[in-house]
Enzyme design. Structure first.
Site, short mmCIF file in Angstrom:
data_model
loop_
_atom_site.label_atom_id
_atom_site.label_comp_id
_atom_site.label_asym_id
_atom_site.label_seq_id
_atom_site.Cartn_x
_atom_site.Cartn_y
_atom_site.Cartn_z
CE LYS A 104 47.20 29.13 -1.27
NZ LYS A 104 48.54 27.90 -1.95
NE ARG A 131 42.92 31.55 -6.74
CZ ARG A 131 42.10 30.95 -5.24
NH1 ARG A 131 41.56 31.94 -5.15
NH2 ARG A 131 42.87 29.98 -4.68
CE1 TYR A 142 48.28 36.62 -25.03
CE2 TYR A 142 46.64 37.58 -26.96
CZ TYR A 142 47.03 36.72 -25.96
OH TYR A 142 46.82 35.39 -25.62
CG ASP A 183 55.83 26.75 -2.67
OD1 ASP A 183 55.44 27.47 -2.70
OD2 ASP A 183 54.97 25.49 -2.95
CB THR A 227 50.47 31.94 -4.21
OG1 THR A 227 50.45 31.52 -2.62
CG2 THR A 227 50.25 30.41 -4.48
CD GLU A 256 52.62 35.74 -27.29
OE1 GLU A 256 52.34 36.84 -27.80
OE2 GLU A 256 51.81 34.73 -26.91
C1 LIG Z 1 48.15 27.23 -2.84
C2 LIG Z 1 50.24 26.26 -3.31
C3 LIG Z 1 50.64 25.99 -4.20
C4 LIG Z 1 49.54 26.31 -5.21
O1 LIG Z 1 48.94 27.49 -5.63
P1 LIG Z 1 47.47 27.60 -6.82
O2 LIG Z 1 47.89 29.08 -7.27
O3 LIG Z 1 46.67 26.81 -6.77
O4 LIG Z 1 48.40 26.69 -8.41
C5 LIG Z 1 51.77 25.29 -4.44
N1 LIG Z 1 52.46 25.56 -2.95
C6 LIG Z 1 52.16 25.91 -1.98
C7 LIG Z 1 53.50 25.06 -0.92
C8 LIG Z 1 51.15 25.99 -1.68
O5 LIG Z 1 49.90 26.57 -0.25
#
Ligand SMILES: *Cc1c(COP(=O)(O)O)cnc(C)c1O
Length: 425
Positions: free
Chosen positions: A223, A229, A46, A193, A220, A48
């Protein structure tokens, strides 16, 4: 391990991954080092708070670990500050919304059916109840060019507090300079994003939104970045004490974001995940990673060409990035969900997706979304793309012929076994 049921499921999933090809553009295969960091004893701890400001004892190694992850992330993406604690992409976006907006404030984001993401204010999300999401979209469905004039018109009318650039289903590049021009004109926070394209940016194949004056980037770490993840938020400027209430202004943005992540709405960070993120950033900074992302793009272009020559109608007639959106309904008279199910039968994973102005409903849309990040990790190159396109076409055309589907399934399996998973080596 005595848990036979879970052991068996893990082994089966491993076989599924090894014997098939992953064409879902948001998925990838992580390295052995990333896997072992995820499975390390840091999961027991932990912590925090933030490095140097923790609530519990025993932080001798968590502090240097999180600091290492932060420093590597900053260097990789040319940021002044990184928060590596968000549990995933959705919480990273939520943290920025909470940090910058008041309930009822407006966000200008991409139309969801034109490629925008669920977390950009889909009506089913809680964020859509808290904030007012307005939209831009693409102007020309053949080229995929975004309607920047419309974006400006909507921005002047709606006065958004955030202009959001980012997508999960758009095969072309964004003109960040145009976003910045419009955002600056209306005084909006510029947020990118880059969840889908973080690896392509880290590998210098696509431009970095910070170079165009963007204020915040969320992503993220899975990807294209090929890590665990998880999520991350990058900002320009210095962070202050996240435990102190501060005024909402640009100078305080990094502090506001840290505050929102913790103690705002997350508890302790997942330190095993932080370890895996640190390894990911190390891997993404190596010269080989640039070669990898260049190959993702070459493979995507080649696969798109091979598909088009076999009668697939592609949204925007091609791709500039790692993903391909095929209108299978128009091409073959079969909807995306049916095609997804047929492909599953032969060991090819892809997902159905809405296309711009889709006449079909979202659970049974016209589109099929494909991508090359995972197969490129596996070692596939341009010469293999014709074979994949051929399997896609044959599976769709022979969808009611189990004998042919069975033959294709054997071919895919035999082919896939030639390319070990990175965690096998
Ligand atoms: C995949 C994705 C997310 C969300 O990611 P998670 O890990 O599934 O919560 C947010 N924004 C975009 C553009 C994405 O492609």
């Amino acid at each position: 391990m005595n848990d036979k049921e879970v052991t068996k499921l893990i082994a089966s999933e491993e076989t599924r991954q090894r014997e098939g090809l992953e064409l879902i553009p948001s998925e990838n295969y992580v390295s052995r080092e990333v896997l072992s960091a995820l499975g390390s004893v840091f999961t027991n701890k932990y912590s925090e708070g933030y490095p140097g400001k923790r609530y519990y004892g025993g932080q001798d190694f968590t502090d240097p670990l999180e600091t290492l992850a932060i420093e590597r992330a900053k260097k990789l993406f040319n940021a002044d500050h990184a928060n590596v604690q968000p549990h995933s992409g959705a919480p990273a976006n939520i943290a920025v919304y909470f940090a910058w907006l008041e309930p009822g404030d407006t966000v200008l984001g991409m139309r969801l059916d034109h490629g925008g993401h669920l977390t950009h204010g889909h009506p089913v999300t809680t964020m859509a109840q808290l904030y007012n999401f307005v939209r831009y979209g693409i102007k020309d469905k053949e080229t995929g060019e975004i309607d920047y004039e419309e974006m400006r018109r909507v921005a002047l009318k709606e006065k958004p507090k955030i202009i959001l650039a980012g997508f999960s289903g758009y095969p072309r590049n964004l003109d960040y300079a145009k976003f910045a021009e419009i955002g600056n004109e209306v005084g909006a926070l510029l947020m990118a994003d880059m969840a889908h394209i973080a690896g392509l940016i880290a590998g210098k194949a696509l431009p970095n939104p910070f170079d165009f004056g963007f204020h915040v980037i969320t992503t993220t770490t899975h990807k294209t970045l090929r890590g665990p993840r998880g999520g991350m938020i990058l900002t320009k400027g210095k962070v202050g004490n996240p435990l102190k209430q501060v005024e909402k202004n640009l100078e305080n943005l990094p502090t506001l974001i840290d505050r929102e992540v913790f103690p705002g709405f997350q508890g302790g960070p997942h330190m095993n995940n932080t370890a895996a993120k640190a390894v990911t950033f190390y891997e993404a900074a190596q010269p080989e990673f640039q070669t990898y992302v260049q190959q993702i793009l070459k493979n995507a272009k080649k696969l798109a060409d091979e598909m088009m020559s076999r009668g697939f109608k592609l949204v925007t007639n091609g791709t500039d990035n790692h993903l391909i959106m095929a209108d299978v309904q128009t091409s073959f008279g079969v909807d995306g969900r049916q095609v997804q199910d047929i492909l599953d039968k032969i060991g090819l994973s892809a997902n159905c997706n809405s296309i711009p102005d889709d006449p079909l409903p979202p659970f049974r849309p016209s589109g099929l979304r494909l991508g090359t990040p995972a197969i490129t990790t596996r070692g596939l190159e341009e010469e293999h793309m014709a074979q994949i396109a051929e399997w896609l076409e044959q599976a769709i055309k022979n969808r009611s012929n189990d004998k042919i589907l069975n033959k294709l399934s054997n071919e895919v399996k035999e082919f896939s076994l030639r390319f070990p998973l990175p965690s096998d080596s």
